[in-house]
Enzyme design. Structure first.
Site, mmCIF file in Angstrom:
data_model
loop_
_atom_site.group_PDB
_atom_site.id
_atom_site.type_symbol
_atom_site.label_atom_id
_atom_site.label_comp_id
_atom_site.label_asym_id
_atom_site.label_seq_id
_atom_site.Cartn_x
_atom_site.Cartn_y
_atom_site.Cartn_z
ATOM 1 N N ASP A 28 0.853 -1.141 -0.096
ATOM 2 C CA ASP A 28 -0.085 -0.079 0.053
ATOM 3 C C ASP A 28 0.932 1.346 0.136
ATOM 4 O O ASP A 28 1.733 1.181 0.429
ATOM 5 C CB ASP A 28 -0.853 -0.101 1.269
ATOM 6 C CG ASP A 28 -2.063 0.933 1.155
ATOM 7 O OD1 ASP A 28 -2.305 1.323 0.047
ATOM 8 O OD2 ASP A 28 -2.658 1.351 2.096
ATOM 9 N N ASN A 30 1.331 3.305 -2.985
ATOM 10 C CA ASN A 30 1.904 3.708 -4.316
ATOM 11 C C ASN A 30 1.525 5.065 -4.656
ATOM 12 O O ASN A 30 2.378 6.292 -5.024
ATOM 13 C CB ASN A 30 1.545 2.710 -5.334
ATOM 14 C CG ASN A 30 1.883 1.486 -5.160
ATOM 15 O OD1 ASN A 30 2.971 1.324 -4.479
ATOM 16 N ND2 ASN A 30 1.839 0.492 -5.968
ATOM 17 N N HIS A 45 2.675 3.379 -8.927
ATOM 18 C CA HIS A 45 2.425 1.909 -9.335
ATOM 19 C C HIS A 45 3.725 1.397 -10.094
ATOM 20 O O HIS A 45 3.891 0.298 -9.923
ATOM 21 C CB HIS A 45 1.087 1.788 -9.992
ATOM 22 C CG HIS A 45 -0.128 2.168 -9.136
ATOM 23 N ND1 HIS A 45 -0.443 1.671 -7.957
ATOM 24 C CD2 HIS A 45 -1.164 2.781 -9.693
ATOM 25 C CE1 HIS A 45 -1.544 2.039 -7.503
ATOM 26 N NE2 HIS A 45 -2.112 2.910 -8.579
ATOM 27 N N ASN A 76 -10.992 -2.690 -5.166
ATOM 28 C CA ASN A 76 -10.104 -1.612 -6.187
ATOM 29 C C ASN A 76 -10.701 -1.083 -7.507
ATOM 30 O O ASN A 76 -10.504 -0.191 -8.101
ATOM 31 C CB ASN A 76 -8.771 -2.083 -6.128
ATOM 32 C CG ASN A 76 -7.767 -2.116 -5.298
ATOM 33 O OD1 ASN A 76 -6.953 -2.815 -5.131
ATOM 34 N ND2 ASN A 76 -8.171 -1.141 -4.221
#
Ligand code: IPE
Ligand code: IPE
Ligand code: MG
Length: 254
Positions: A28, A30, A45, A76
């Site tokens: 977690d 990014n 990412h 997501n």
């Protein structure tokens, strides 16, 4: 990616006999990493992939047999379409690009999650990577994509219920081990250590069943900055924990 030689071997103060056999990571932060640098989220990412690649190689270098990474949750999909599309394309591109190297490094790839809902071209790459690496005996690398712990449990219930309905399974035979046979993670040992980056104190629907007794390590470090020095800190903390498994005196600290 080059690795600082000092970090290539297992640091001497870590006990090789008490390493986790399976590390799971909630990658977690990014987006925040990119934002801090004044860049679009997708740059985070991209950087996150490099961090994952090095962690995978580090597991090999340091003797940790299994790594599971949370790449995309069932929740997501609720992100902006542009970001979702970028991620799907990124996964596909990375898989295509890295497969040969993973073969050379003897990595066994497995994807867990509801794969049928992924774009077809990504699904094909996923299937190819799993087939090609099926007989590899090195690091077991599991990627959770379109994965949700609740969804996984519900699909397992459905599969079992259907077997009961068709007379293949007796209700009395349903126990923990039969249940596990119906999870996406069938055959993979439970994680010993769960790492979450970016400081959030939550599980976000990851491996709900499998982490029942995992040691949880949360670091404020954002995922793209999670390097070997950070992994060393996580492992040091892990080795300081006493794993009790509900018992009173520690007899098993592995
Ligand atoms: C994790 O980073 C990667 C995925 C969920 C795909 P985030 O994208 O959640 O980054 P933050 O949490 O917004 O910083
Ligand atoms: C968890 O991160 C999912 C992945 C790392 C793939 P999220 O960013 O989606 O989690 P929340 O929204 O902070 O709980
Ligand atoms: Mg996040």
């Amino acid at each position: 990616m080059s690795v600082d030689l000092a970090w290539q071997k297992l640091p001497v103060d870590l006990d090789p006999n008490r390493l986790p056999k399976h590390v799971a990571a909630i990658m977690d932060g990014n987006g925040r990493w990119a934002k801090n640098k004044g860049k679009p989220r997708i740059v985070g990412h991209q950087k996150g992939v490099d961090a994952l690649k090095d962690l995978l190689r580090c597991c090999k270098d340091w003797g940790i047999p299994a790594l599971t990474a949370y790449a995309f949750s069932t929740e997501n999909w609720g992100r902006p379409l542009e970001e979702v599309q970028f991620l799907m394309t990124l996964f596909e591109r990375v898989l295509r690009r890295e497969l040969q190297e993973m073969m050379a490094e003897n990595v066994k790839i497995r994807f867990v999650g509801n794969l049928t809902d992924l774009p077809k071209s990504l699904r094909q790459e996923i299937e190819r990577s799993m087939q090609d690496t099926e007989n590899n005996t090195g690091t077991q690398f599991t990627i959770a994509t379109n994965y949700g712990g609740r969804q996984e449990i519900v699909q397992a219930c459905r599969a079992i219920a259907s077997k009961v309905e068709r007379g293949y399974v007796e209700v009395e035979k349903i126990d923990e081990s039969l249940f596990e046979e119906h999870l996406y993670t069938k055959g993979i040992t439970h994680p010993d250590l769960l790492i979450r980056t970016s400081g959030e104190m939550r599980i976000s629907n990851f491996l709900l069943w499998q982490i029942a007794y995992a040691e949880i390590y949360v670091t404020p470090t954002l995922w793209p900055d999670f390097d070997r020095a950070e992994f060393y800190k996580a492992l040091t903390t892990y080795q300081q924990r006493e794993r009790r498994f509900g018992k009173v005196k520690s007899t098993n600290n592995k």
